[in-house]
Design a protein around this motif. Sequence first.
Motif, PDB file in Angstrom:
ATOM      1  N   TYR A  21      10.654  51.810 -86.261  1.00  6.06           N
ATOM      2  CA  TYR A  21      10.502  50.374 -86.555  1.00  6.06           C
ATOM      3  C   TYR A  21       9.789  49.664 -85.410  1.00  6.06           C
ATOM      4  CZ  TYR A  21      11.825  45.507 -87.449  1.00  6.06           C
ATOM      5  OH  TYR A  21      11.788  44.160 -87.662  1.00  6.06           O
ATOM      6  N   SER A  46       2.161  44.376 -97.308  1.00  7.15           N
ATOM      7  CA  SER A  46       3.436  44.908 -96.814  1.00  7.15           C
ATOM      8  C   SER A  46       4.598  44.404 -97.666  1.00  7.15           C
ATOM      9  CB  SER A  46       3.653  44.469 -95.360  1.00  7.15           C
ATOM     10  OG  SER A  46       4.934  44.856 -94.927  1.00  7.15           O
ATOM     11  N   ASP A  48       7.389  43.911 -96.326  1.00 12.37           N
ATOM     12  CA  ASP A  48       8.153  43.128 -95.354  1.00 12.37           C
ATOM     13  C   ASP A  48       7.567  41.712 -95.246  1.00 12.37           C
ATOM     14  OD1 ASP A  48       9.297  41.976 -93.080  1.00 12.37           O
ATOM     15  OD2 ASP A  48       9.321  43.874 -91.979  1.00 12.37           O
TER      16      ASP A  48
END
Length: 127
Positions: A21, A46, A48
């Motif tokens: 990460y 993404s 995220d």
Amino acid sequence: SDRNDFSVVMKEILETDKSLYVRDRAAKGMHVINRDNKTIRLHFSSDDPDIRLFAALYFHYHGTESDLPSLNAALNGESVPDLRHEMTLAARAIKKRVEKARQERLKREAEARERKRKEAAEKTQQK
């Protein structure tokens, strides 16, 4: 100076941190450090939302006209209201920079034409 070179820290994180990460975030940070707009555009895809926000914030300050299609496509597909807002602000900022550059170019061209006209008039008067 090397002491203030953030890329050194990011490279160290990329090479040594055990967390995937953290290394992933450092890699994305290197894209920003290197002003790699083409790669940063990919951040809009993404999963995220933090990464998408990161891209929108980057383009707000560093986006160019060639980034607008990717930004607009991301904006059209974005479901998070705060991200839509930031992407809208980024698109506006890019358009403002593009228009300012266009106006400056037109002004320079007009000034150059005026200089040439004056030079031609002076040559005519000298004859």
